[in-house]
Design a protein around this motif. Structure first.
Motif, PDB file in Angstrom:
ATOM      1  N   ASP A 294      27.856 -19.540 -58.429  1.00 10.02           N
ATOM      2  CA  ASP A 294      26.605 -19.828 -59.107  1.00 10.02           C
ATOM      3  C   ASP A 294      26.620 -19.312 -60.542  1.00 10.02           C
ATOM      4  O   ASP A 294      25.806 -18.472 -60.946  1.00 10.02           O
ATOM      5  N   VAL A 295      27.553 -19.814 -61.305  1.00  6.74           N
ATOM      6  CA  VAL A 295      27.634 -19.509 -62.733  1.00  6.74           C
ATOM      7  C   VAL A 295      27.411 -20.814 -63.473  1.00  6.74           C
ATOM      8  O   VAL A 295      28.150 -21.793 -63.272  1.00  6.74           O
ATOM      9  N   GLY A 296      26.407 -20.828 -64.340  1.00 11.96           N
ATOM     10  CA  GLY A 296      26.034 -22.057 -65.024  1.00 11.96           C
ATOM     11  C   GLY A 296      26.663 -22.208 -66.396  1.00 11.96           C
ATOM     12  O   GLY A 296      27.059 -21.225 -67.022  1.00 11.96           O
ATOM     13  N   ASP A 297      26.750 -23.460 -66.845  1.00 13.91           N
ATOM     14  CA  ASP A 297      27.276 -23.814 -68.175  1.00 13.91           C
ATOM     15  C   ASP A 297      28.720 -23.333 -68.362  1.00 13.91           C
ATOM     16  O   ASP A 297      29.113 -22.935 -69.477  1.00 13.91           O
ATOM     17  N   VAL A 298      29.503 -23.395 -67.287  1.00 21.00           N
ATOM     18  CA  VAL A 298      30.904 -22.965 -67.376  1.00 21.00           C
ATOM     19  C   VAL A 298      31.658 -23.787 -68.410  1.00 21.00           C
ATOM     20  O   VAL A 298      32.514 -23.263 -69.142  1.00 21.00           O
ATOM     21  N   GLU A 299      31.346 -25.082 -68.495  1.00 21.39           N
ATOM     22  CA  GLU A 299      32.081 -25.937 -69.421  1.00 21.39           C
ATOM     23  C   GLU A 299      31.934 -25.514 -70.876  1.00 21.39           C
ATOM     24  O   GLU A 299      32.786 -25.815 -71.721  1.00 21.39           O
TER      25      GLU A 299
ATOM     26  N   ALA B 207      40.703 -16.573 -64.756  1.00 21.04           N
ATOM     27  CA  ALA B 207      40.861 -16.574 -63.303  1.00 21.04           C
ATOM     28  C   ALA B 207      39.547 -17.061 -62.720  1.00 21.04           C
ATOM     29  O   ALA B 207      38.491 -16.486 -63.006  1.00 21.04           O
ATOM     30  N   ALA B 208      39.599 -18.115 -61.928  1.00 22.05           N
ATOM     31  CA  ALA B 208      38.358 -18.718 -61.445  1.00 22.05           C
ATOM     32  C   ALA B 208      38.642 -19.489 -60.160  1.00 22.05           C
ATOM     33  O   ALA B 208      39.781 -19.582 -59.701  1.00 22.05           O
ATOM     34  N   SER B 209      37.587 -20.063 -59.585  1.00 17.63           N
ATOM     35  CA  SER B 209      37.745 -20.899 -58.399  1.00 17.63           C
ATOM     36  C   SER B 209      38.345 -22.240 -58.808  1.00 17.63           C
ATOM     37  O   SER B 209      38.363 -22.603 -59.994  1.00 17.63           O
ATOM     38  N   TYR B 210      38.789 -22.986 -57.822  1.00 24.12           N
ATOM     39  CA  TYR B 210      39.354 -24.297 -58.143  1.00 24.12           C
ATOM     40  C   TYR B 210      38.305 -25.183 -58.813  1.00 24.12           C
ATOM     41  O   TYR B 210      38.615 -25.921 -59.757  1.00 24.12           O
ATOM     42  N   GLN B 211      37.078 -25.143 -58.326  1.00 23.04           N
ATOM     43  CA  GLN B 211      36.026 -25.988 -58.888  1.00 23.04           C
ATOM     44  C   GLN B 211      35.813 -25.669 -60.374  1.00 23.04           C
ATOM     45  O   GLN B 211      35.635 -26.574 -61.204  1.00 23.04           O
ATOM     46  N   GLN B 212      35.823 -24.376 -60.719  1.00 20.08           N
ATOM     47  CA  GLN B 212      35.643 -23.987 -62.116  1.00 20.08           C
ATOM     48  C   GLN B 212      36.869 -24.364 -62.948  1.00 20.08           C
ATOM     49  O   GLN B 212      36.745 -24.824 -64.087  1.00 20.08           O
TER      50      GLN B 212
ATOM     51  N   GLU C 206      33.153  -5.031 -66.479  1.00 24.21           N
ATOM     52  CA  GLU C 206      33.109  -5.652 -65.158  1.00 24.21           C
ATOM     53  C   GLU C 206      31.704  -5.501 -64.598  1.00 24.21           C
ATOM     54  O   GLU C 206      31.144  -4.402 -64.570  1.00 24.21           O
ATOM     55  N   LEU C 207      31.131  -6.609 -64.162  1.00 29.00           N
ATOM     56  CA  LEU C 207      29.803  -6.628 -63.550  1.00 29.00           C
ATOM     57  C   LEU C 207      29.937  -7.176 -62.137  1.00 29.00           C
ATOM     58  O   LEU C 207      30.500  -8.258 -61.932  1.00 29.00           O
ATOM     59  N   GLU C 208      29.431  -6.431 -61.175  1.00 23.38           N
ATOM     60  CA  GLU C 208      29.540  -6.817 -59.768  1.00 23.38           C
ATOM     61  C   GLU C 208      28.155  -6.838 -59.134  1.00 23.38           C
ATOM     62  O   GLU C 208      27.320  -5.960 -59.387  1.00 23.38           O
ATOM     63  N   ASP C 209      27.909  -7.863 -58.320  1.00 25.30           N
ATOM     64  CA  ASP C 209      26.637  -7.976 -57.588  1.00 25.30           C
ATOM     65  C   ASP C 209      25.436  -7.896 -58.527  1.00 25.30           C
ATOM     66  O   ASP C 209      24.488  -7.127 -58.294  1.00 25.30           O
ATOM     67  N   VAL C 210      25.480  -8.682 -59.595  1.00 27.27           N
ATOM     68  CA  VAL C 210      24.340  -8.742 -60.503  1.00 27.27           C
ATOM     69  C   VAL C 210      23.814 -10.172 -60.544  1.00 27.27           C
ATOM     70  O   VAL C 210      24.538 -11.133 -60.283  1.00 27.27           O
ATOM     71  N   CYS C 211      22.534 -10.290 -60.872  1.00 31.86           N
ATOM     72  CA  CYS C 211      21.891 -11.602 -61.025  1.00 31.86           C
ATOM     73  C   CYS C 211      21.241 -11.617 -62.399  1.00 31.86           C
ATOM     74  O   CYS C 211      20.302 -10.851 -62.659  1.00 31.86           O
ATOM     75  N   LEU C 212      21.748 -12.468 -63.285  1.00 29.06           N
ATOM     76  CA  LEU C 212      21.310 -12.461 -64.674  1.00 29.06           C
ATOM     77  C   LEU C 212      20.977 -13.868 -65.133  1.00 29.06           C
ATOM     78  O   LEU C 212      21.590 -14.853 -64.684  1.00 29.06           O
ATOM     79  N   GLU C 213      20.044 -13.949 -66.053  1.00 28.35           N
ATOM     80  CA  GLU C 213      19.696 -15.243 -66.627  1.00 28.35           C
ATOM     81  C   GLU C 213      20.820 -15.733 -67.545  1.00 28.35           C
ATOM     82  O   GLU C 213      21.224 -16.883 -67.501  1.00 28.35           O
ATOM     83  N   ASN C 214      21.338 -14.826 -68.388  1.00 26.76           N
ATOM     84  CA  ASN C 214      22.424 -15.179 -69.302  1.00 26.76           C
ATOM     85  C   ASN C 214      23.163 -13.906 -69.724  1.00 26.76           C
ATOM     86  O   ASN C 214      22.818 -12.801 -69.286  1.00 26.76           O
ATOM     87  N   LEU C 215      24.147 -14.064 -70.596  1.00 29.52           N
ATOM     88  CA  LEU C 215      24.932 -12.930 -71.072  1.00 29.52           C
ATOM     89  C   LEU C 215      24.753 -12.732 -72.573  1.00 29.52           C
ATOM     90  O   LEU C 215      25.623 -12.156 -73.240  1.00 29.52           O
TER      91      LEU C 215
ATOM     92  N   VAL D 238      32.037 -10.321 -60.565  1.00 30.00           N
ATOM     93  CA  VAL D 238      32.378 -10.312 -59.147  1.00 30.00           C
ATOM     94  C   VAL D 238      31.109 -10.521 -58.334  1.00 30.00           C
ATOM     95  O   VAL D 238      30.129  -9.765 -58.489  1.00 30.00           O
ATOM     96  N   HIS D 239      31.117 -11.533 -57.468  1.00 33.74           N
ATOM     97  CA  HIS D 239      29.976 -11.808 -56.586  1.00 33.74           C
ATOM     98  C   HIS D 239      28.660 -11.739 -57.361  1.00 33.74           C
ATOM     99  O   HIS D 239      27.708 -11.063 -56.953  1.00 33.74           O
ATOM    100  N   SER D 240      28.611 -12.441 -58.449  1.00 36.62           N
ATOM    101  CA  SER D 240      27.439 -12.386 -59.326  1.00 36.62           C
ATOM    102  C   SER D 240      26.941 -13.791 -59.645  1.00 36.62           C
ATOM    103  O   SER D 240      27.684 -14.775 -59.537  1.00 36.62           O
ATOM    104  N   THR D 241      25.676 -13.825 -60.051  1.00 38.00           N
ATOM    105  CA  THR D 241      25.044 -15.081 -60.460  1.00 38.00           C
ATOM    106  C   THR D 241      24.618 -14.963 -61.913  1.00 38.00           C
ATOM    107  O   THR D 241      23.939 -14.006 -62.294  1.00 38.00           O
ATOM    108  N   VAL D 242      25.029 -15.930 -62.725  1.00 37.43           N
ATOM    109  CA  VAL D 242      24.610 -15.991 -64.123  1.00 37.43           C
ATOM    110  C   VAL D 242      24.236 -17.439 -64.404  1.00 37.43           C
ATOM    111  O   VAL D 242      25.074 -18.341 -64.294  1.00 37.43           O
ATOM    112  N   ASN D 243      22.990 -17.672 -64.768  1.00 41.94           N
ATOM    113  CA  ASN D 243      22.523 -19.044 -64.972  1.00 41.94           C
ATOM    114  C   ASN D 243      23.171 -19.702 -66.194  1.00 41.94           C
ATOM    115  O   ASN D 243      23.377 -20.917 -66.211  1.00 41.94           O
ATOM    116  N   ASP D 244      23.470 -18.903 -67.196  1.00 44.33           N
ATOM    117  CA  ASP D 244      24.042 -19.446 -68.430  1.00 44.33           C
ATOM    118  C   ASP D 244      25.117 -18.475 -68.949  1.00 44.33           C
ATOM    119  O   ASP D 244      24.798 -17.385 -69.411  1.00 44.33           O
TER     120      ASP D 244
END
Length: 514
Positions: free
Chosen positions: A457-462, A474-479, A407-416, A431-437
């Motif tokens: 703000d999580v990129g390349d979800v598809e 488990a995700a938002s409706y948009q995701q 589990e990663l919370e309040d992190v900002c990362l380029e990718n995983l 949780v409350h994190s940003t991952v570009n890819d």
């Protein structure tokens, strides 16, 4: 065994005249042989003897075990197969306690627990063929969906039947009519479920084990407390004795400063003291059976009173003044340690905790991560925030060969991409994190569960649709909307994060119905 059953029938003939009529004919040797072959172990001699007298009882009867039915061999095996089918995935789900301590293995499911009765709600009386170090094979226990605290009810089926006979002889039971059904329950006053009654009995029946108690006179002990604690004790448990024997106690946000009375609670397994004003936990030295302790949001700083609590398995000290973890080094049972937002700089004592399986920290730096990633037995890791850490530092996560949950919370990362060596990773939560890819998750062959909570703000979800292992998201409706039609199979989206409009809810419900 037959004499015992006849005595029970005789003592109940005036109040439950139909008991004998509901017993089935004997099981055959062939039925028992087939059952043992499928079980993979032999039935205790007394259990075989019982089934060779009666193969359980017919549905709608009074219930041999104080209203709970005696299962036939066929019913016993059907219930057993359900639990065995769930064992691999859920055996250790939740928290479980043994009373007395170390008599029953503390888990949710064990294929060596044989159900001889049920309550139609997923709970059982069972024969334990795989006891813990102080128990004995053949002991009668409770287990099931709602039975987190497991008791040794009787040392054997014979003892349980003797207890039923004695109870019937003494008249310590009540009779109940429900439509055309007549049944009985333990105790003279209430229609008490037997799995609830056992919590107030001296167990095992006929030969109880008394756990250590520092209080001989419970009422005198209560009279010696100040008025606030007296009221608290009675409000929680109804009596001093029940309070002192409680297995779980909760005191959340009650302004507690003095916890001296808790030192006499020798049987407590779980103690929740969150959000109080506690500075000293010295009285907890007396809680010798304590397994789970929540101290979050207290100004406590000194953990030395916990040094001798050899049963302690989980400790939560988030948002405290604790700086030193070294008092915990010799706690061999400690499996879970959570200390986010505590001013702990030295993580090295973690190396001296061989049982540690789960850790939660916040804002670790490079040196602290190096220590965390050097704990090979860690199965679950939670990190809230990162400080002065590079992708290369995070790449050391792959050195945790048993890591199952991250589990990663309040992190900002380029990718995983740093997760590419985490081959056993099954669950990831952001949780409350940003991952570009986020696409690297699609290449984790063991990943089955993903949660994105407050992560718009999580990129390349598809790209997740390329995963061959994901089963639940488990995700938002948009995701959800981005992903729901991209997989070659239906994914479990039964948990949504964030809000939805009525129109979005209808689309989501339609997906679930399908």
């Amino acid at each position: 065994m037959k004499a015992l059953l006849n005595e029970i029938i005789e003592h109940l003939k005036d109040t439950l005249p139909n008991l004998a009529a509901f017993f089935n004919p004997p099981a055959t040797q062939e039925e028992l042989r087939k059952a043992e072959e499928e079980l993979g172990f032999s039935l205790p001699a007394e259990v075989r003897e019982l089934y060779l007298i009666h193969n359980g009882e017919r549905e709608g009867g009074p219930g041999l075990f104080f209203g709970l039915p005696f299962l036939s061999v066929e019913e016993m095996m059907a219930e057993w197969k359900i639990w065995v089918g769930l064992e691999e995935e859920y055996a250790f789900m939740g928290e479980h306690d043994s009373v007395p301590a170390r008599w029953i293995k503390e888990r949710y499911i064990n294929r060596y627990w044989l159900p001889i009765s049920r309550d139609w709600g997923g709970n059982h009386l069972g024969i334990d063929m795989d006891p813990d170090e102080f128990g004995q094979a053949g002991q009668v226990i409770n287990f099931g969906r709602d039975e987190e605290v497991k008791y040794v009810i009787a040392r054997s089926v014979t003892d349980l039947l003797r207890f039923i006979r004695d109870t019937a002889k003494q008249g310590n039971f009540s009779i109940h009519q429900e439509e055309d059904s007549l049944y009985w329950s333990f105790g003279r006053e209430d229609n008490l479920h037997f799995l609830d009654a056992i919590r107030k009995l001296d167990l095992p029946v006929l030969d109880p084990v008394w756990e250590e108690s520092a209080v001989k006179d419970a009422e005198g002990w209560l009279a010696g407390l100040d008025s606030v604690w007296r009221d608290r004790v009675l409000q929680r448990s109804g009596s001093a004795e029940a309070f002192l024997r409680a297995k779980r106690l909760l005191f959340i946000n009650e302004g507690l400063t003095n916890i001296v009375p808790l030192g006499d609670c020798k049987e407590v397994r779980e103690l929740v003291l969150s959000a109080n004003e506690i500075r000293s936990i010295e009285p907890l030295r007396g809680c010798t059976q304590l397994k789970r302790l929540y101290l979050g949001k207290n100004p406590v700083s000194d953990l030395r009173p916990l040094q001798k609590l050899q049963h302690l398995r989980m400790l939560y000290v988030a948002d405290t003044a604790v700086e030193d973890l070294s008092p915990l080094e010799n706690l061999s049972s400690l499996q879970e340690l959570r200390f986010p937002r505590a001013p702990i700089r030295d993580y090295s004592p973690l190396r001296q905790m061989p049982g540690l399986r789960a850790v939660e920290v916040s804002q670790p730096d490079r040196e602290q991560l190096h220590i965390l990633f050097g704990l090979p037995r860690i199965e679950k890791l939670t990190i809230a925030g990162l400080r002065d850490v590079t992708a290369k530092d995070l790449g050391q996560l792959g050195s945790l060969p048993n890591l199952r949950e991250l589990e990663l919370e309040d992190v900002c990362l380029e990718n995983l991409a740093f997760l590419h060596n985490c081959r056993q990773l099954k669950q990831v939560k952001l949780v409350h994190s940003t991952v570009n890819d986020i696409s690297a998750l699609s290449r984790l062959e063991s990943l089955t569960t993903l949660e994105l909570n407050g992560c718009p703000d999580v990129g390349d979800v598809e790209e997740l649709s390329r995963s061959t292992s994901l089963r639940k998201i488990a995700a938002s409706y948009q995701q959800f909307s981005l992903l729901k039609d991209r997989f070659d199979r239906k994914i479990d989206f039964s948990t949504m994060t964030g809000n939805m409009t009525d129109e979005e809810k209808e689309i989501w419900y339609r997906y679930l119905r399908e």
